[in-house]
Design an enzyme around this catalytic site. Sequence first.
Site, PDB file in Angstrom:
ATOM      1  N   SER A 147       0.841  -1.139  -0.010  1.00  0.00           N
ATOM      2  CA  SER A 147       0.091  -0.004   0.122  1.00  0.00           C
ATOM      3  C   SER A 147       0.939   1.274  -0.078  1.00  0.00           C
ATOM      4  O   SER A 147       2.168   1.135   0.507  1.00  0.00           O
ATOM      5  CB  SER A 147      -0.877   0.071   1.377  1.00  0.00           C
ATOM      6  OG  SER A 147      -1.698   1.391   1.505  1.00  0.00           O
ATOM      7  N   TYR A 160      -1.602  -1.047  10.220  1.00  0.00           N
ATOM      8  CA  TYR A 160      -1.744  -1.244   8.809  1.00  0.00           C
ATOM      9  C   TYR A 160      -0.730  -0.760   8.210  1.00  0.00           C
ATOM     10  O   TYR A 160       0.103  -1.299   7.194  1.00  0.00           O
ATOM     11  CB  TYR A 160      -2.898  -0.491   8.081  1.00  0.00           C
ATOM     12  CG  TYR A 160      -3.203  -0.559   6.717  1.00  0.00           C
ATOM     13  CD1 TYR A 160      -3.514  -1.593   6.305  1.00  0.00           C
ATOM     14  CD2 TYR A 160      -3.098   0.609   5.978  1.00  0.00           C
ATOM     15  CE1 TYR A 160      -3.912  -1.816   4.926  1.00  0.00           C
ATOM     16  CE2 TYR A 160      -3.294   0.361   4.540  1.00  0.00           C
ATOM     17  CZ  TYR A 160      -3.540  -0.920   4.219  1.00  0.00           C
ATOM     18  OH  TYR A 160      -3.882  -0.896   2.609  1.00  0.00           O
TER      19      TYR A 160
END
Length: 269
Positions: A147, A160
């Site tokens: 990401s 995350y």
Amino acid sequence: MPATPALTPAPLVFITGASSGIGQALAARYARAGYRLALVARRTADMQAWADAQGLGPECCRIYGADVADVDSIVAVGHACLAMQGVPDVVIANAGVSIGMDTAEPDDIHVKARTFAINNTGLAATFHPFVTPMTARGSGALVGIASVAAIRGLPGHGAYCASKAAVVAYCESLRGELRGSGVAVVTLLPGYVDTPLTQKNRYSMPFLMSAEAFADRAFDAIQARTSYRVIPWQMGVVAKLLRLLPNPLFDRLLSGRPRKHRQGTKAVP
């Protein structure tokens, strides 16, 4: 009478987290390109309903149920794919979770452990069954979905961001290990993609793109065996600029920014 030559099977792609979002869009893109599909997720009924709606029968699409956080579960599915469909040409470790965390909250430490179990250990376990047969064949691609959040830590996103930064580092390590084997390692860093994972976000998402648009660009990057790519490229520029900001300025810029929902504060896909 000459023997009829054996037909070469269509190439095969193995995709985790294929029941929705990016994974499902990638499955559709590879199906259009003529690939056979090996689709993995916990929600097998959802995947089967999708495959049926697309007209994808068992000869070209097989559904596997697994919990990527459970190493034995995802490894067993990898071996099942090898036995039933053969060695994939492309393996995409797409399964992932994104849940907000607050280190002061005891339950959120368990959230972080679960995030790493899926986003990191599960990713390595996804690749594991295929490394040896792909290397023996001398071809293939292992694709890690990271990401753009890997590039800089965001408040409330500690689990995350850290897990996706670890995906980048892990794939870089694996790429070096497999250098010269014929097996490529591709690291993709999505920006904001319109999926069930992002639709509950309570902050702005610049350069938001559809899952289908992401899948098209990801397919091209994987076909080219690109080692590292941010999609869309504009988000990569923004992230790199943020990386260059001095820490005091970066911290001030993100001060008061809405945070991702923590587990229990709102439904998490």
